[in-house]
Design a protein around this motif. Structure first.
Motif, mmCIF file in Angstrom:
data_model
loop_
_atom_site.group_PDB
_atom_site.id
_atom_site.type_symbol
_atom_site.label_atom_id
_atom_site.label_comp_id
_atom_site.label_asym_id
_atom_site.label_seq_id
_atom_site.Cartn_x
_atom_site.Cartn_y
_atom_site.Cartn_z
ATOM 1 N N VAL A 101 5.476 -6.654 -6.177
ATOM 2 C CA VAL A 101 4.551 -6.173 -7.197
ATOM 3 C C VAL A 101 3.723 -5.064 -6.571
ATOM 4 C CG1 VAL A 101 2.635 -6.756 -8.719
ATOM 5 C CG2 VAL A 101 4.466 -8.434 -8.304
ATOM 6 N N GLY A 102 3.853 -3.849 -7.082
ATOM 7 C CA GLY A 102 3.168 -2.690 -6.519
ATOM 8 C C GLY A 102 1.932 -2.312 -7.300
ATOM 9 N N GLY A 103 1.566 -1.040 -7.232
ATOM 10 C CA GLY A 103 0.364 -0.575 -7.904
ATOM 11 C C GLY A 103 0.648 0.567 -8.869
ATOM 12 N N PHE A 104 -0.172 0.672 -9.883
ATOM 13 C CA PHE A 104 -0.003 1.710 -10.907
ATOM 14 C C PHE A 104 -0.105 3.111 -10.317
ATOM 15 C CE2 PHE A 104 -2.167 4.622 -13.880
ATOM 16 C CZ PHE A 104 -1.181 4.726 -14.861
ATOM 17 N N SER A 105 -1.040 3.327 -9.408
ATOM 18 C CA SER A 105 -1.268 4.679 -8.895
ATOM 19 C C SER A 105 -0.167 5.154 -7.952
ATOM 20 C CB SER A 105 -2.625 4.768 -8.196
ATOM 21 O OG SER A 105 -2.704 3.855 -7.128
ATOM 22 N N CYS A 106 0.808 4.292 -7.690
ATOM 23 C CA CYS A 106 1.990 4.712 -6.919
ATOM 24 C C CYS A 106 3.007 5.414 -7.814
ATOM 25 C CB CYS A 106 2.647 3.514 -6.245
ATOM 26 S SG CYS A 106 1.654 2.766 -4.928
ATOM 27 N N LEU A 107 2.771 5.388 -9.132
ATOM 28 C CA LEU A 107 3.652 6.069 -10.076
ATOM 29 C C LEU A 107 3.282 7.550 -10.178
ATOM 30 C CD1 LEU A 107 3.548 3.341 -12.861
ATOM 31 C CD2 LEU A 107 5.569 3.926 -11.483
ATOM 32 N N ARG A 108 4.110 8.312 -10.861
ATOM 33 C CA ARG A 108 3.866 9.746 -11.067
ATOM 34 C C ARG A 108 3.481 9.987 -12.525
ATOM 35 N NH1 ARG A 108 6.455 12.001 -6.485
ATOM 36 N NH2 ARG A 108 8.120 10.670 -5.629
ATOM 37 N N ARG A 109 2.707 11.015 -12.772
ATOM 38 C CA ARG A 109 2.355 11.378 -14.148
ATOM 39 C C ARG A 109 3.539 11.999 -14.876
ATOM 40 N NH1 ARG A 109 -2.245 9.738 -17.036
ATOM 41 N NH2 ARG A 109 -3.862 9.269 -15.506
ATOM 42 N N ASN A 137 -0.635 -0.328 -1.019
ATOM 43 C CA ASN A 137 0.588 -0.391 -1.823
ATOM 44 C C ASN A 137 1.461 0.836 -1.593
ATOM 45 O OD1 ASN A 137 0.888 -2.766 -3.741
ATOM 46 N ND2 ASN A 137 -1.246 -2.248 -4.112
ATOM 47 N N LEU A 138 0.832 1.996 -1.464
ATOM 48 C CA LEU A 138 1.596 3.223 -1.230
ATOM 49 C C LEU A 138 2.269 3.187 0.139
ATOM 50 C CD1 LEU A 138 2.444 5.954 -2.329
ATOM 51 C CD2 LEU A 138 0.349 6.931 -1.371
ATOM 52 N N ASP A 139 1.594 2.626 1.123
ATOM 53 C CA ASP A 139 2.210 2.466 2.442
ATOM 54 C C ASP A 139 3.462 1.603 2.348
ATOM 55 O OD1 ASP A 139 0.358 4.018 3.778
ATOM 56 O OD2 ASP A 139 -0.859 2.322 4.466
ATOM 57 N N ASP A 152 17.813 -5.172 -0.161
ATOM 58 C CA ASP A 152 17.912 -4.892 -1.598
ATOM 59 C C ASP A 152 16.527 -5.058 -2.205
ATOM 60 O OD1 ASP A 152 18.607 -4.542 -4.217
ATOM 61 O OD2 ASP A 152 19.802 -6.381 -4.380
ATOM 62 N N TRP A 153 15.755 -3.971 -2.261
ATOM 63 C CA TRP A 153 14.363 -4.061 -2.699
ATOM 64 C C TRP A 153 14.140 -3.464 -4.088
ATOM 65 C CZ3 TRP A 153 11.804 0.527 -3.716
ATOM 66 C CH2 TRP A 153 12.282 1.699 -3.116
ATOM 67 N N LEU A 154 13.077 -3.937 -4.711
ATOM 68 C CA LEU A 154 12.605 -3.387 -5.976
ATOM 69 C C LEU A 154 11.078 -3.412 -5.937
ATOM 70 C CD1 LEU A 154 13.650 -2.391 -8.805
ATOM 71 C CD2 LEU A 154 12.958 -4.646 -9.639
ATOM 72 N N PHE A 155 10.455 -2.273 -6.210
ATOM 73 C CA PHE A 155 9.001 -2.136 -6.206
ATOM 74 C C PHE A 155 8.570 -1.969 -7.652
ATOM 75 C CE2 PHE A 155 5.008 0.224 -5.690
ATOM 76 C CZ PHE A 155 4.431 -0.346 -4.559
ATOM 77 N N HIS A 210 18.442 -0.990 -7.930
ATOM 78 C CA HIS A 210 18.386 -1.491 -6.562
ATOM 79 C C HIS A 210 17.762 -0.430 -5.668
ATOM 80 C CE1 HIS A 210 20.985 -4.995 -7.424
ATOM 81 N NE2 HIS A 210 21.576 -4.164 -8.268
ATOM 82 N N ARG A 211 16.943 -0.894 -4.717
ATOM 83 C CA ARG A 211 16.256 0.001 -3.783
ATOM 84 C C ARG A 211 15.566 1.131 -4.553
ATOM 85 N NH1 ARG A 211 17.374 -0.555 1.564
ATOM 86 N NH2 ARG A 211 17.178 1.671 1.996
ATOM 87 N N ALA A 212 14.725 0.704 -5.478
ATOM 88 C CA ALA A 212 14.088 1.656 -6.399
ATOM 89 C C ALA A 212 12.731 1.146 -6.842
ATOM 90 C CB ALA A 212 14.970 1.868 -7.623
#
Length: 218
Positions: A101-109, A137-139, A152-155, A210-212
């Motif tokens: 579970v990541g963070g919203f601000s790691c996304l792009r506009r 989270n960005l790290d 096999d990761w998913l963020f 996957h890995r995304a």
């Protein structure tokens, strides 16, 4: 037919983790929740393990999926990247998928734009503790993007409005995007805990990426 999976959730008593654990148990999966303490009213469909952050990786032997919903707050501040690096290593050893579970601000506009946390337009009035958590989270995301272990990761980044203080409603729907944040027709980015959990479980049961990194919002 959905195959029953063994799912270990690190941080399984927090807002996101508990919602994912409940939804996984509801769907008949074998669920273990790892956190610093066992809840006073445990869900009968979930096995609870009280463990320190440093020892959390020891609880994932035999897991098909390892979910990281660990919150880097309080005494856990600064530990997220190390904890998730250890989980990634343990996931490789177990042959398990790693869903974080990541963070919203790691996304792009927008496509090709910098991640929101790195953009010059990132609001200057965001509280320092929120920025610190976002940076952790960005790290984690950057470490995953540079990973060479083959895990096999998913963020999974939730919408901007996603917390125990903004629980939202059970609408029974959601949208999934990639690195670009999703907003509704009113410019709002929100998702409830239960609908976010459904998105995570749907991806666990029927993987599409996957890995995304993905984002989840209404």
């Amino acid at each position: 037919m959905t195959v029953t999976k063994t799912i270990t959730i690190v941080g399984g008593t927090g807002y996101a983790g508990s919602a994912i654990a409940r939804e996984a148990a509801k769907r008949g999966h074998r669920v273990t929740s790892v956190s610093r303490s066992v809840p006073a009213e445990p869900n009968p469909g979930i096995s609870y393990v009280a463990s320190s952050v440093e020892d959390a990786g020891a609880s994932i032997a035999g897991a098909d999926v390892v979910v990281g919903a660990f919150s880097p707050r309080g005494a856990n501040k600064g530990a997220l990247a190390k904890v998730y690096a250890d989980l990634a290593s343990k996931a490789v050893e177990a042959g398990a998928r790693l869903v974080l579970v990541g963070g919203f601000s790691c996304l792009r506009r927008s496509e090709g734009a910098p991640r929101m946390l790195e953009a010059e337009s990132f609001p200057a009035d965001v509280p320092a503790e929120v920025v610190a958590e976002a940076l952790e989270n960005l790290d984690v995301l950057n470490n995953l993007l540079a990973d060479e272990s083959g895990v096999d990761w998913l963020f999974v980044s939730p919408a901007m409005e996603f917390s125990a203080w903004q629980p939202g409603e059970d609408l029974g729907r959601y949208r999934v995007g990639d690195e670009v944040a999703l907003f509704d027709e009113n410019g709002r980015s929100a998702i409830s805990g239960i609908d976010f959990a459904r998105a995570v479980l749907d991806e666990i049961e029927q993987p599409t990426r996957h890995r995304a990194q993905i984002g989840v919002a209404y």
